[in-house]
Design a protein around this motif. Structure first.
Motif, mmCIF file in Angstrom:
data_model
loop_
_atom_site.group_PDB
_atom_site.id
_atom_site.type_symbol
_atom_site.label_atom_id
_atom_site.label_comp_id
_atom_site.label_asym_id
_atom_site.label_seq_id
_atom_site.Cartn_x
_atom_site.Cartn_y
_atom_site.Cartn_z
ATOM 1 N N SER A 4 0.358 1.708 -10.840
ATOM 2 C CA SER A 4 0.162 1.607 -9.387
ATOM 3 C C SER A 4 0.259 0.150 -8.943
ATOM 4 C CB SER A 4 -1.218 2.151 -8.987
ATOM 5 O OG SER A 4 -1.233 3.533 -9.144
ATOM 6 N N LEU A 5 -0.376 -0.726 -9.720
ATOM 7 C CA LEU A 5 -0.370 -2.152 -9.374
ATOM 8 C C LEU A 5 1.060 -2.697 -9.390
ATOM 9 C CD1 LEU A 5 -2.154 -4.656 -8.790
ATOM 10 C CD2 LEU A 5 -2.127 -5.115 -11.233
ATOM 11 N N ALA A 6 1.800 -2.349 -10.431
ATOM 12 C CA ALA A 6 3.173 -2.855 -10.563
ATOM 13 C C ALA A 6 4.052 -2.345 -9.423
ATOM 14 C CB ALA A 6 3.768 -2.426 -11.904
ATOM 15 N N PHE A 7 3.905 -1.055 -9.119
ATOM 16 C CA PHE A 7 4.745 -0.506 -8.043
ATOM 17 C C PHE A 7 4.351 -1.123 -6.702
ATOM 18 C CE2 PHE A 7 7.111 2.417 -5.506
ATOM 19 C CZ PHE A 7 8.108 2.888 -6.340
ATOM 20 N N GLY A 8 3.041 -1.314 -6.513
ATOM 21 C CA GLY A 8 2.571 -1.943 -5.277
ATOM 22 C C GLY A 8 3.097 -3.362 -5.150
ATOM 23 N N VAL A 9 2.994 -4.137 -6.233
ATOM 24 C CA VAL A 9 3.466 -5.537 -6.196
ATOM 25 C C VAL A 9 4.988 -5.583 -6.010
ATOM 26 C CG1 VAL A 9 3.721 -7.665 -7.557
ATOM 27 C CG2 VAL A 9 1.534 -6.469 -7.518
ATOM 28 N N GLY A 10 5.693 -4.700 -6.710
ATOM 29 C CA GLY A 10 7.157 -4.656 -6.590
ATOM 30 C C GLY A 10 7.580 -4.330 -5.162
ATOM 31 N N SER A 11 6.915 -3.340 -4.563
ATOM 32 C CA SER A 11 7.228 -2.951 -3.184
ATOM 33 C C SER A 11 6.871 -4.079 -2.229
ATOM 34 C CB SER A 11 6.438 -1.698 -2.785
ATOM 35 O OG SER A 11 6.657 -0.689 -3.731
ATOM 36 N N LEU A 12 5.738 -4.721 -2.523
ATOM 37 C CA LEU A 12 5.300 -5.838 -1.677
ATOM 38 C C LEU A 12 6.347 -6.957 -1.652
ATOM 39 C CD1 LEU A 12 1.716 -7.179 -1.592
ATOM 40 C CD2 LEU A 12 3.543 -8.797 -1.999
ATOM 41 N N LEU A 13 6.927 -7.251 -2.810
ATOM 42 C CA LEU A 13 7.951 -8.304 -2.873
ATOM 43 C C LEU A 13 9.186 -7.918 -2.056
ATOM 44 C CD1 LEU A 13 7.712 -9.330 -6.649
ATOM 45 C CD2 LEU A 13 7.020 -10.698 -4.672
ATOM 46 N N ALA A 14 9.577 -6.634 -2.149
ATOM 47 C CA ALA A 14 10.718 -6.166 -1.344
ATOM 48 C C ALA A 14 10.371 -6.258 0.138
ATOM 49 C CB ALA A 14 11.078 -4.728 -1.717
ATOM 50 N N GLY A 15 9.156 -5.828 0.480
ATOM 51 C CA GLY A 15 8.710 -5.891 1.875
ATOM 52 C C GLY A 15 8.675 -7.320 2.372
ATOM 53 N N LEU A 16 8.278 -8.247 1.494
ATOM 54 C CA LEU A 16 8.240 -9.663 1.886
ATOM 55 C C LEU A 16 9.654 -10.167 2.192
ATOM 56 C CD1 LEU A 16 6.732 -12.386 2.182
ATOM 57 C CD2 LEU A 16 7.144 -12.757 -0.251
ATOM 58 N N ALA A 17 10.607 -9.800 1.323
ATOM 59 C CA ALA A 17 12.002 -10.211 1.569
ATOM 60 C C ALA A 17 12.473 -9.677 2.922
ATOM 61 C CB ALA A 17 12.905 -9.700 0.448
ATOM 62 N N GLY A 18 12.154 -8.409 3.220
ATOM 63 C CA GLY A 18 12.552 -7.811 4.504
ATOM 64 C C GLY A 18 11.876 -8.498 5.671
ATOM 65 N N ALA A 19 10.582 -8.788 5.517
ATOM 66 C CA ALA A 19 9.837 -9.423 6.609
ATOM 67 C C ALA A 19 10.361 -10.833 6.878
ATOM 68 C CB ALA A 19 8.355 -9.468 6.251
ATOM 69 N N LEU A 55 0.837 -1.203 0.000
ATOM 70 C CA LEU A 55 0.000 0.000 0.000
ATOM 71 C C LEU A 55 0.878 1.263 0.000
ATOM 72 C CD1 LEU A 55 -2.918 1.057 0.210
ATOM 73 C CD2 LEU A 55 -2.650 1.061 2.698
ATOM 74 N N LEU A 56 1.939 1.213 0.793
ATOM 75 C CA LEU A 56 2.874 2.349 0.815
ATOM 76 C C LEU A 56 3.458 2.573 -0.581
ATOM 77 C CD1 LEU A 56 4.546 4.441 2.505
ATOM 78 C CD2 LEU A 56 6.261 2.658 2.786
ATOM 79 N N GLY A 57 3.790 1.468 -1.253
ATOM 80 C CA GLY A 57 4.315 1.559 -2.624
ATOM 81 C C GLY A 57 3.325 2.235 -3.555
ATOM 82 N N VAL A 58 2.045 1.826 -3.442
ATOM 83 C CA VAL A 58 1.005 2.422 -4.300
ATOM 84 C C VAL A 58 0.921 3.934 -4.046
ATOM 85 C CG1 VAL A 58 -1.481 2.488 -4.724
ATOM 86 C CG2 VAL A 58 -0.327 0.292 -4.480
ATOM 87 N N ILE A 59 0.955 4.314 -2.764
ATOM 88 C CA ILE A 59 0.855 5.744 -2.427
ATOM 89 C C ILE A 59 2.061 6.513 -2.990
ATOM 90 C CG2 ILE A 59 0.849 7.392 -0.502
ATOM 91 C CD1 ILE A 59 -0.673 5.198 1.113
ATOM 92 N N VAL A 60 3.256 5.942 -2.797
ATOM 93 C CA VAL A 60 4.477 6.604 -3.297
ATOM 94 C C VAL A 60 4.395 6.775 -4.816
ATOM 95 C CG1 VAL A 60 6.962 6.281 -3.672
ATOM 96 C CG2 VAL A 60 5.993 5.930 -1.403
ATOM 97 N N GLU A 61 3.943 5.716 -5.484
ATOM 98 C CA GLU A 61 3.856 5.789 -6.954
ATOM 99 C C GLU A 61 2.855 6.859 -7.384
ATOM 100 O OE1 GLU A 61 2.468 5.401 -10.855
ATOM 101 O OE2 GLU A 61 1.174 4.893 -9.174
ATOM 102 N N ARG A 62 1.667 6.795 -6.738
ATOM 103 C CA ARG A 62 0.588 7.683 -7.169
ATOM 104 C C ARG A 62 0.922 9.148 -6.889
ATOM 105 N NH1 ARG A 62 -1.800 9.622 -9.940
ATOM 106 N NH2 ARG A 62 -4.003 9.844 -10.414
ATOM 107 N N VAL A 63 1.490 9.405 -5.705
ATOM 108 C CA VAL A 63 1.712 10.790 -5.280
ATOM 109 C C VAL A 63 3.038 11.358 -5.810
ATOM 110 C CG1 VAL A 63 1.970 12.297 -3.244
ATOM 111 C CG2 VAL A 63 0.329 10.409 -3.197
ATOM 112 N N LEU A 64 4.085 10.550 -5.780
ATOM 113 C CA LEU A 64 5.415 11.110 -6.039
ATOM 114 C C LEU A 64 6.028 10.723 -7.396
ATOM 115 C CD1 LEU A 64 6.901 10.494 -2.478
ATOM 116 C CD2 LEU A 64 6.107 12.660 -3.408
ATOM 117 N N LEU A 65 5.679 9.559 -7.909
ATOM 118 C CA LEU A 65 6.407 9.090 -9.087
ATOM 119 C C LEU A 65 5.605 9.118 -10.389
ATOM 120 C CD1 LEU A 65 8.301 6.134 -7.410
ATOM 121 C CD2 LEU A 65 9.376 8.123 -8.429
ATOM 122 N N ARG A 66 4.294 9.193 -10.282
ATOM 123 C CA ARG A 66 3.471 9.080 -11.495
ATOM 124 C C ARG A 66 3.887 10.108 -12.554
ATOM 125 N NH1 ARG A 66 -1.694 7.169 -12.558
ATOM 126 N NH2 ARG A 66 -1.072 5.516 -11.140
ATOM 127 N N GLY A 67 4.210 11.286 -12.097
ATOM 128 C CA GLY A 67 4.557 12.346 -13.038
ATOM 129 C C GLY A 67 5.862 12.110 -13.778
#
Lengths: 286, 389
Positions: free
Chosen positions: A189-204, A75-87
């Motif tokens: 958004s989906l790709a960034f969310g999934v990508g971030s989720l995979l990184a978060g999973l590795a960390g967890a 979810l954090l990834g989706v927010i970062v993508e939507r707010v900061l990176l989309r442009g």
């Protein structure tokens, strides 16, 4: 000698699976958005901090904590993508600088909120499996099995699921995908969310195996970078091949020559790939 | 109305005059502190300020510091250097130019200490510092003194203890971080272990960001060490190495003679794996005075109190007593001479002496007793107290 060889191979496989998890998200984001996500290591760190809070501090079940923590990272990834990176989609330099700013901010926030020191959580799985003189810690087996299961699920998602196919379509040609009715914005958004989720999973997954600190994402980020250069930036099969290759190389050279030499060898491979096959082992020439 | 205003003015003037008379009854002696007080490094840096303030408070509450018939209230002027050399230079400049101090405690940290050392020497400021680099005491400084032991001071006594209590150990591997701190400390560890006749079967350096030590441990275990020395490895990382080595089947001993941090080691290694590890203990926490200091520290900074407080507490008391003996708070030369002459000094930790001639070419290093610790049931237990020779 045979025993040592098997031990090196087992070590290499466990490292490789984690590197693949990290690199998959990184390469997925680049492949679809052309964004070099320098904050990828920080999503790994946020996943680990999630485990520190949920499992370490609040005492929730470890596996439920993983699920909750990685969803939050996604979810954090989706927010970062939507707010900061989309442009900045497709503008590699600008997006790289923005991702760097996100990385530094997340790192500083973690240092302020949780302190700069290393912290540990109890290990949910303990003990060692000893087979023919080869030692495999049980917690690493669990990490390996979960990582493998997620990799298979991710492959099936990309191969057969509607949104997985849509992601591949956007990665190949966003304009053509849009003509087919795919909304590229949603896919970003989906790709960034999934990508971030995979990184978060590795960390967890690695939080109980290693220690947790605001700066723990630096090395996995560097490894993800090496993996995608080896495998080919944007190539999913390349991330798998590159991750396993790096895992085995690191295990082999660290065992015989130390971690500094192993890192030099890894970067040496990157140099060779960049010189002789810049698109990577499995990447497409641009 | 007018009369009451006049009376009020007279009363206020009278109170002010009385107040200034009271203030002048005790002179104020300002001493400086430069250290990391906020942010990274402050968990150690506050030890400089905390120890000094606790010592000053004790003297002030007992009526002040009487020097040559004049009683002084001690005021500690502290500046935060953020654990950075540039800010330490700025802080020392303010202490010298604005606050006009003659005595400074701190900084803590090699970069900051080396940056301000020339200022202390040039301006004749008597400074009690802490750093790990031998360069702090190089070139025979006249005004810079180190009040905390480094690995060079406490490795010898602890290796001696291992030698005496674990005669079965023959083969030693040493693991250190791959940076200036690790290179210096590993050199010192190798020399000391060799001095005691040990066979050094491996010396390893690792990047500080490393968390995966399995290949590393596989290699070390191939050398079959009886003891793995973890040197200046950060405590959390040391715990990881212990855990990963035990998981890979290592049955030998561990020691970590390079900085405190038992709770972090136990957290990362697990209680069972950390059991029996020989550790350096910075301060004797079983000393009743330690608990008193912890209470006093809690009034200044949030707990927990770092062991560094104890060293600066003793150092500050030595400095104040040196002023009394010299009969001056102005003449730095006289105070310095008394400071050096008053050792052996009975401090909170035991007997303290000046030494270091063999290592640094001068005796500007305060030598303190060494406490040998063992991790038992997840806790640090002092098993021996070794006095300075």
């Amino acid at each position: 000698m045979l025993q040592l060889t098997i031990q090196i191979a087992v070590n290499g496989l466990t490292f490789g699976l984690i590197y693949i998890l990290m690199a998959l998200g990184f390469t997925l984001i680049f492949g679809i958005m052309r964004v070099v996500n320098f904050a990828h290591g920080e999503f790994y760190m946020v996943g680990a901090i999630g485990i520190l809070l949920l499992f370490g501090t609040l005492g929730f079940n470890y596996y439920l904590s993983i699920v909750f923590a990685v969803l939050c990272v996604g979810l954090l990834g989706v927010i970062v993508e939507r707010v900061l990176l989309r442009g900045f989609v497709g503008r590699e330099l600008n997006s790289m600088i923005m991702a760097l700013a996100v990385a530094i901010t997340l790192q500083a926030l973690a240092a302020i909120l949780f302190g700069p020191q290393e912290q540990s959580v109890a290990r949910p799985v303990t003990g060692v499996l000893q087979v023919a003189g080869v030692f495999i810690p049980r917690d690493r087996i669990v990490v390996g099995v979960i990582a493998l299961a997620v990799l298979i699920a991710f492959y099936l998602f990309l191969r057969y699921a509607r949104y997985g196919l849509a992601m591949r379509a956007v990665a190949q040609d966003p304009a053509a995908a849009a003509l087919q009715g795919i909304r590229p914005g949603f896919i970003y958004s989906l790709a960034f969310g999934v990508g971030s989720l995979l990184a978060g999973l590795a960390g967890a997954l690695m939080a109980p195996v290693y220690t947790i600190s605001p700066f723990m994402g630096d090395v996995p980020m560097m490894m993800a970078f090496i993996v995608v250069i080896l495998g080919g930036l944007g190539s999913i099969p390349g991330a798998v091949v590159g991750g396993l290759l790096l895992g085995f190389v690191e295990s082999l050279f660290s065992t015989f020559f130390g971690s500094t030499i192993a890192t030099m060898i890894a970067f040496g491979m990157v140099v060779l790939i960049l010189l002789f096959k810049p698109s990577g082992l499995m990447g497409r020439a641009q | 109305m007018r009369k009451s205003i006049q009376a009020g003015v007279i009363a206020v003037a009278g109170l002010a005059a009385f107040g200034s008379f009271q203030a002048s009854a005790d002179e104020v002696l300002t001493i400086g502190v430069v250290s990391a007080l906020e942010g990274p490094g402050s968990e150690w840096g506050r030890g400089v300020d905390g120890g000094t303030r606790i010592a000053a408070k004790e003297i002030n509450e007992a009526g002040g510091l009487t020097v040559n018939g004049t009683t002084y209230q001690i005021r500690v002027r502290s500046y935060d250097d953020g654990y950075a050399a540039a800010r330490a230079v700025a802080a020392v400049t303010r202490l010298i130019e604005q606050d006009r101090v003659n005595f400074v405690l701190g900084p803590l940290g090699s970069g900051a200490a080396l940056a301000v050392k020339p200022m202390y020497e040039e301006h004749g400021i008597l400074a009690l510092v802490n750093s790990y680099t031998p360069e702090t005491l190089a070139d025979n400084p006249q005004y810079t003194y180190r009040v905390l032991p480094t690995t060079a001071e406490y490795v010898g006594p602890i290796v001696g203890w291992i030698n005496e209590n674990h005669p079965d150990i023959q083969r030693v591997a040493i693991i250190s971080p791959n940076d200036q701190t690790g290179w210096d400390s590993q050199k010192s560890q190798v020399a000391t272990y060799e001095e005691f006749g040990y066979d050094i079967v491996g010396t390893e350096l690792f990047e500080r960001a490393t968390r995966n030590f399995q290949p590393f441990v596989t290699r070390i275990m191939a050398q079959q060490p009886d003891l793995i020395e973890l040197d200046t490895t950060p405590p959390g990382t040391a715990g990881l190495i212990i855990r990963q080595a035990r998981e890979m089947g290592y049955q030998g001993m561990f020691s970590k003679i390079g900085g405190p941090g038992v709770p972090e080691i136990v957290d990362a290694a697990g209680k069972e794996f950390a059991e029996g590890t020989v550790v350096y203990v910075a301060a004797d926490t079983e000393n009743p005075k330690y608990a008193e200091m912890e209470e006093a520290y809690a009034e200044i900074y949030p707990p927990p109190m770092n062991a560094f407080n104890v060293f600066f507490y003793d150092a500050a008391h030595m400095l104040f007593e040196a002023m009394q003996r010299a009969g001056t708070v102005e003449d730095v030369e006289a105070v310095r001479a008394e400071l050096l002459a008053m050792a052996p000094y009975e401090g909170m930790q035991g007997t303290l002496v000046w030494g270091g001639e063999e290592l640094y070419g001068n005796n500007n290093q305060l030598q303190t007793p060494t406490f040998v610790g063992l991790i038992q049931d997840g806790k640090e237990v002092i098993v021996d107290r070794i006095a300075v020779e």
